[in-house]
Enzyme design. Structure first.
Site, PDB file in Angstrom:
ATOM      1  N   CYS A 199       6.142  -0.090   7.656  1.00  0.00           N
ATOM      2  CA  CYS A 199       5.699   1.106   6.936  1.00  0.00           C
ATOM      3  C   CYS A 199       6.825   1.520   6.007  1.00  0.00           C
ATOM      4  O   CYS A 199       7.991   1.574   6.423  1.00  0.00           O
ATOM      5  CB  CYS A 199       5.384   2.217   7.938  1.00  0.00           C
ATOM      6  SG  CYS A 199       4.820   3.745   7.153  1.00  0.00           S
ATOM      7  N   LEU A 200       6.473   1.827   4.756  1.00  0.00           N
ATOM      8  CA  LEU A 200       7.502   2.242   3.800  1.00  0.00           C
ATOM      9  C   LEU A 200       8.157   3.549   4.242  1.00  0.00           C
ATOM     10  O   LEU A 200       9.264   3.861   3.808  1.00  0.00           O
ATOM     11  CB  LEU A 200       6.887   2.394   2.406  1.00  0.00           C
ATOM     12  CG  LEU A 200       6.330   1.093   1.785  1.00  0.00           C
ATOM     13  CD1 LEU A 200       5.698   1.387   0.436  1.00  0.00           C
ATOM     14  CD2 LEU A 200       7.405   0.027   1.654  1.00  0.00           C
ATOM     15  N   GLN A 250       2.968   9.972   1.859  1.00  0.00           N
ATOM     16  CA  GLN A 250       4.252   9.258   1.804  1.00  0.00           C
ATOM     17  C   GLN A 250       5.092   9.680   0.601  1.00  0.00           C
ATOM     18  O   GLN A 250       6.289   9.405   0.566  1.00  0.00           O
ATOM     19  CB  GLN A 250       4.019   7.744   1.789  1.00  0.00           C
ATOM     20  CG  GLN A 250       3.390   7.222   3.087  1.00  0.00           C
ATOM     21  CD  GLN A 250       3.204   5.725   3.069  1.00  0.00           C
ATOM     22  OE1 GLN A 250       2.218   5.238   2.525  1.00  0.00           O
ATOM     23  NE2 GLN A 250       4.139   5.004   3.632  1.00  0.00           N
ATOM     24  N   HIS A 255      -4.357   0.945   7.684  1.00  0.00           N
ATOM     25  CA  HIS A 255      -3.019   1.569   7.749  1.00  0.00           C
ATOM     26  C   HIS A 255      -2.960   2.769   6.787  1.00  0.00           C
ATOM     27  O   HIS A 255      -2.462   3.843   7.146  1.00  0.00           O
ATOM     28  CB  HIS A 255      -1.972   0.505   7.384  1.00  0.00           C
ATOM     29  CG  HIS A 255      -0.556   0.967   7.387  1.00  0.00           C
ATOM     30  ND1 HIS A 255       0.380   0.504   8.286  1.00  0.00           N
ATOM     31  CD2 HIS A 255       0.122   1.839   6.585  1.00  0.00           C
ATOM     32  CE1 HIS A 255       1.547   1.070   8.051  1.00  0.00           C
ATOM     33  NE2 HIS A 255       1.423   1.880   7.009  1.00  0.00           N
ATOM     34  N   GLU A 256      -3.492   2.584   5.568  1.00  0.00           N
ATOM     35  CA  GLU A 256      -3.418   3.677   4.567  1.00  0.00           C
ATOM     36  C   GLU A 256      -4.341   4.832   4.932  1.00  0.00           C
ATOM     37  O   GLU A 256      -3.978   6.000   4.766  1.00  0.00           O
ATOM     38  CB  GLU A 256      -3.745   3.141   3.167  1.00  0.00           C
ATOM     39  CG  GLU A 256      -2.826   2.043   2.644  1.00  0.00           C
ATOM     40  CD  GLU A 256      -1.350   2.312   2.833  1.00  0.00           C
ATOM     41  OE1 GLU A 256      -0.939   3.492   2.809  1.00  0.00           O
ATOM     42  OE2 GLU A 256      -0.594   1.348   3.047  1.00  0.00           O
ATOM     43  N   GLY A 303       0.837  -1.195   0.000  1.00  0.00           N
ATOM     44  CA  GLY A 303       0.000   0.000   0.000  1.00  0.00           C
ATOM     45  C   GLY A 303       0.870   1.242   0.000  1.00  0.00           C
ATOM     46  O   GLY A 303       2.082   1.171   0.243  1.00  0.00           O
ATOM     47  N   HIS A 326      -2.746   6.953   7.409  1.00  0.00           N
ATOM     48  CA  HIS A 326      -1.780   7.892   6.806  1.00  0.00           C
ATOM     49  C   HIS A 326      -2.492   9.168   6.351  1.00  0.00           C
ATOM     50  O   HIS A 326      -1.950  10.267   6.484  1.00  0.00           O
ATOM     51  CB  HIS A 326      -1.112   7.265   5.575  1.00  0.00           C
ATOM     52  CG  HIS A 326       0.134   6.483   5.866  1.00  0.00           C
ATOM     53  ND1 HIS A 326       1.228   7.039   6.469  1.00  0.00           N
ATOM     54  CD2 HIS A 326       0.473   5.189   5.598  1.00  0.00           C
ATOM     55  CE1 HIS A 326       2.191   6.121   6.574  1.00  0.00           C
ATOM     56  NE2 HIS A 326       1.756   4.985   6.060  1.00  0.00           N
TER      57      HIS A 326
HETATM   58  O1  K1U Z   1       1.703   2.401   3.803  1.00  0.00           O
HETATM   59  C1  K1U Z   1       2.760   1.786   3.854  1.00  0.00           C
HETATM   60  O2  K1U Z   1       3.707   2.190   4.508  1.00  0.00           O
HETATM   61  C2  K1U Z   1       2.869   0.488   3.132  1.00  0.00           C
HETATM   62  C3  K1U Z   1       2.867  -0.681   4.084  1.00  0.00           C
HETATM   63  C4  K1U Z   1       1.456  -1.140   4.310  1.00  0.00           C
HETATM   64  C5  K1U Z   1       1.195  -2.204   5.300  1.00  0.00           C
HETATM   65  C6  K1U Z   1       2.143  -3.094   5.750  1.00  0.00           C
HETATM   66  C7  K1U Z   1       1.811  -4.082   6.660  1.00  0.00           C
HETATM   67  C8  K1U Z   1       0.554  -4.198   7.099  1.00  0.00           C
HETATM   68  C9  K1U Z   1      -0.372  -3.309   6.660  1.00  0.00           C
HETATM   69  C10 K1U Z   1      -0.057  -2.331   5.760  1.00  0.00           C
HETATM   70  C11 K1U Z   1       3.697  -1.782   3.430  1.00  0.00           C
HETATM   71  O3  K1U Z   1       3.380  -2.261   2.416  1.00  0.00           O
HETATM   72  S1  K1U Z   1       5.155  -2.227   4.202  1.00  0.00           S
HETATM   73  C12 K1U Z   1       5.607  -3.742   3.334  1.00  0.00           C
HETATM   74  C13 K1U Z   1       5.135  -4.837   4.167  1.00  0.00           C
HETATM   75  O4  K1U Z   1       5.334  -4.730   5.344  1.00  0.00           O
HETATM   76  C14 K1U Z   1       4.422  -6.015   3.679  1.00  0.00           C
HETATM   77  C15 K1U Z   1       4.655  -6.531   2.436  1.00  0.00           C
HETATM   78  C16 K1U Z   1       3.974  -7.676   2.042  1.00  0.00           C
HETATM   79  C17 K1U Z   1       3.081  -8.306   2.897  1.00  0.00           C
HETATM   80  C18 K1U Z   1       2.870  -7.777   4.155  1.00  0.00           C
HETATM   81  C19 K1U Z   1       3.549  -6.641   4.556  1.00  0.00           C
HETATM   82 ZN    ZN Z   2       2.804   3.221   6.207  1.00  0.00          ZN
END
Ligand code: K1U
Ligand code: ZN
Length: 184
Positions: free
Chosen positions: A88-89, A51, A130-131, A46, A134
């Site tokens: 979180c990215l 971001q 989560h989004e 996401g 943000h």
């Molecule tokens: O918004 C963001 O920072 C993106 C974030 C979203 C997110 C991660 C974990 C749980 C809920 C929402 C990411 O994509 S971080 C990458 C990551 O942690 C992930 C990648 C693949 C599967 C699960 C998590």
């Molecule tokens: Zn995030």
């Protein structure tokens, strides 16, 4: 294909409340396309507009092929609760357990300007929450206990040196729904 810089923890834009989008213009669609490219390049599931330094109320996500661009999203129903690990990215290399509803229904506008209602369960529900957080200036670390938050922030103090001016440059990688593995 345009990959945008990702803003990391400490950049004030991540704490701003976003502004609703009034019309789905070509500029909005271009931003959504760039956000998808950036999310895939960063290997996220996401990404929300703050971001990438923007203040529009827009988020994109692709969770196991369930792909959404959500403009002005709001949660209109939620049920259940489960703790699960989040990253979180914008806070690379920091993880924490966050309680989230296990099923949500989100009302939003899509790229075509149509009103939609999208149901998410499990990881998609978590990602939607989560989004949307943000878009309200909220980060997953805000849910951690004081002890865990302190420990996450002290770890971040060292990591953040890798991101001058709160900017994370994302290397261009080919990933996403339009590319198969091994394709250049
Ligand atoms: O918004 C963001 O920072 C993106 C974030 C979203 C997110 C991660 C974990 C749980 C809920 C929402 C990411 O994509 S971080 C990458 C990551 O942690 C992930 C990648 C693949 C599967 C699960 C998590
Ligand atoms: Zn995030």
């Amino acid at each position: 294909m345009k990959i945008l810089d990702i803003r990391v923890l400490g950049d004030p834009v991540l704490r701003k409340i976003t502004t609703p989008v009034e019309a789905v213009t070509d500029d909005v669609r271009a931003l959504i396309s760039d956000m998808f490219d950036t999310m895939y390049a960063a290997e996220g599931i996401g990404l929300a507009a703050p971001q990438v330094g923007r203040t529009e109320r827009i988020a994109v996500m692709d969770v196991e092929g369930q792909k959404f661009a959500l403009i002005n999203p709001e949660i209109i129903e939620s049920e259940g609760s489960a703790r699960g690990e989040e990253g979180c990215l914008s806070i690379p290399d920091i993880f924490g357990e966050v309680p989230r509803a296990t099923r949500v229904i989100v009302r939003a506008i899509n790229e075509k300007g149509e009103q939609i209602e999208a149901e998410g369960t499990e990881l998609l529900a978590r990602c939607m929450q989560h989004e949307i957080d943000h878009l309200d200036g909220k980060l997953f670390i805000d849910y951690l206990s004081m002890l865990k938050r302190r420990s996450a922030l002290s770890k971040w103090e060292k990591i953040k040196e890798d991101y001058p001016n709160f900017i994370r440059k994302v290397a261009q990688e080919i990933r996403g729904p339009h590319h198969s593995e091994g394709e250049l």
